[in-house]
Design a protein around this motif. Structure first.
Motif, mmCIF file in Angstrom:
data_model
loop_
_atom_site.group_PDB
_atom_site.id
_atom_site.type_symbol
_atom_site.label_atom_id
_atom_site.label_comp_id
_atom_site.label_asym_id
_atom_site.label_seq_id
_atom_site.Cartn_x
_atom_site.Cartn_y
_atom_site.Cartn_z
ATOM 1 N N THR A 1 0.816 -1.221 0.000
ATOM 2 C CA THR A 1 0.000 0.000 0.000
ATOM 3 C C THR A 1 0.850 1.271 0.000
ATOM 4 O O THR A 1 0.322 2.362 -0.224
ATOM 5 N N GLY A 2 2.158 1.139 0.253
ATOM 6 C CA GLY A 2 3.039 2.296 0.316
ATOM 7 C C GLY A 2 3.044 3.160 -0.934
ATOM 8 O O GLY A 2 2.882 4.393 -0.865
ATOM 9 N N PRO A 3 3.242 2.591 -2.141
ATOM 10 C CA PRO A 3 3.295 3.421 -3.360
ATOM 11 C C PRO A 3 1.999 4.155 -3.668
ATOM 12 O O PRO A 3 1.997 5.113 -4.458
ATOM 13 N N HIS A 4 0.879 3.748 -3.071
ATOM 14 C CA HIS A 4 -0.413 4.370 -3.380
ATOM 15 C C HIS A 4 -0.798 5.429 -2.359
ATOM 16 O O HIS A 4 -1.897 5.986 -2.442
ATOM 17 N N ILE A 5 0.067 5.693 -1.389
ATOM 18 C CA ILE A 5 -0.227 6.704 -0.371
ATOM 19 C C ILE A 5 0.416 8.027 -0.773
ATOM 20 O O ILE A 5 1.632 8.097 -0.987
ATOM 21 N N ALA A 6 -0.402 9.060 -0.872
ATOM 22 C CA ALA A 6 0.096 10.379 -1.271
ATOM 23 C C ALA A 6 0.460 11.233 -0.072
ATOM 24 O O ALA A 6 1.354 12.085 -0.150
ATOM 25 N N SER B 1 2.122 12.390 3.285
ATOM 26 C CA SER B 1 3.355 12.053 3.993
ATOM 27 C C SER B 1 3.081 11.586 5.418
ATOM 28 O O SER B 1 3.788 10.732 5.953
ATOM 29 N N SER B 2 2.040 12.149 6.044
ATOM 30 C CA SER B 2 1.701 11.731 7.410
ATOM 31 C C SER B 2 1.229 10.281 7.437
ATOM 32 O O SER B 2 1.602 9.505 8.328
ATOM 33 N N MET B 3 0.414 9.876 6.461
ATOM 34 C CA MET B 3 -0.048 8.489 6.387
ATOM 35 C C MET B 3 1.117 7.553 6.078
ATOM 36 O O MET B 3 1.157 6.414 6.544
ATOM 37 N N LEU B 4 2.075 8.063 5.288
ATOM 38 C CA LEU B 4 3.243 7.250 4.977
ATOM 39 C C LEU B 4 4.086 6.999 6.229
ATOM 40 O O LEU B 4 4.608 5.906 6.432
ATOM 41 N N MET B 5 4.191 8.002 7.081
ATOM 42 C CA MET B 5 4.920 7.825 8.336
ATOM 43 C C MET B 5 4.207 6.833 9.253
ATOM 44 O O MET B 5 4.839 6.024 9.941
ATOM 45 N N VAL B 6 2.880 6.903 9.253
ATOM 46 C CA VAL B 6 2.108 5.941 10.048
ATOM 47 C C VAL B 6 2.336 4.526 9.529
ATOM 48 O O VAL B 6 2.502 3.577 10.316
#
Length: 225
Positions: free
Chosen positions: A178-183, A185-190
């Protein structure tokens, strides 16, 4: 999707039809403490203390006639914990996530115990089929239940280890996809934080499942008096 997801557990890499993925089972030898090869070290002292503690605990679970078998179970623990831990590293095949591997560990132990027990302690093995205090009317049912429970022991040992290793790896894979589909940055850190926490959990599971497999095998051995 599901085919590519489970493909990470497929031992397909080979050279000249030799399945090189299974060589990861022997990579644990490279992580043996240096005390066995060169000189004492902190890692060697830690591992020696760990093995000594495990030996004392397993010794308390066995009868005096079976105390020498702790060497077998300590070695079994070392093999499983190395394989489970190596499977957490990138691009290393997790052999302990396959029933072929786990059944190869549990089935020979169970068969050996059954042969030894029925040949040398036949009366004691029969007494295990009917627990003490069972009413006469329930004895036939208890014999069937205890027999089935005894027969599925190697399967439960193998499936428990295999399923726990597969579950963690699948969850790590699903989250990483799911990482490449997250725009955001806060959700990516989570996501990264959850991946790290899950990896720490899987490291604990790798040790715990090795310990559970070893202790259950020791308990089964202790029943053969």
């Amino acid at each position: 999707m599901m085919t590519s997801l489970f493909a990470i557990f497929e031992p397909s890499s080979s050279i000249f039809t030799i399945p090189l993925n299974w060589l990861s089972t022997f990579l644990g030898l490279l992580f043996m403490p240096l005390a066995f090869w060169v000189a004492p070290s902190r890692w060697g002292i830690f591992w020696s203390k760990l093995m000594e503690t495990l030996h004392k605990e397993l010794k308390s679970l066995l009868t005096p006639t079976h105390v020498g078998t702790t060497l077998l179970f300590v070695s079994l623990f070392s093999l499983i914990v190395f394989n489970n831990s190596l499977g957490l590293l990138p691009y290393i095949f997790t052999s302990s996530s396959h029933l072929v591997m786990t059944l190869s560990l549990s089935l020979p132990i169970w068969i050996t115990l059954m042969i030894y027990g029925w040949l040398n302690h036949t009366q004691h093995m029969f007494s295990h089929l009917v627990p003490q205090g069972t009413p006469s009317a329930l004895m036939p049912f208890m014999v069937v239940i205890e027999s089935v429970s005894n027969l599925i022991r190697p399967g439960t040992l193998a499936v428990r280890l295999c399923a726990n290793m597969i579950a963690g790896h699948l969850l790590l894979t699903l989250l990483s996809q799911t990482g490449p589909h997250i725009a955001s940055s806060s959700m990516l850190m989570v996501l990264l934080s959850s991946q790290v926490l899950l990896l720490l959990l899987e490291s604990a599971v790798a040790v715990i499942q090795s310990y559970v497999f070893t202790v259950l095998s020791t308990l089964y051995t202790g029943e053969i008096n």
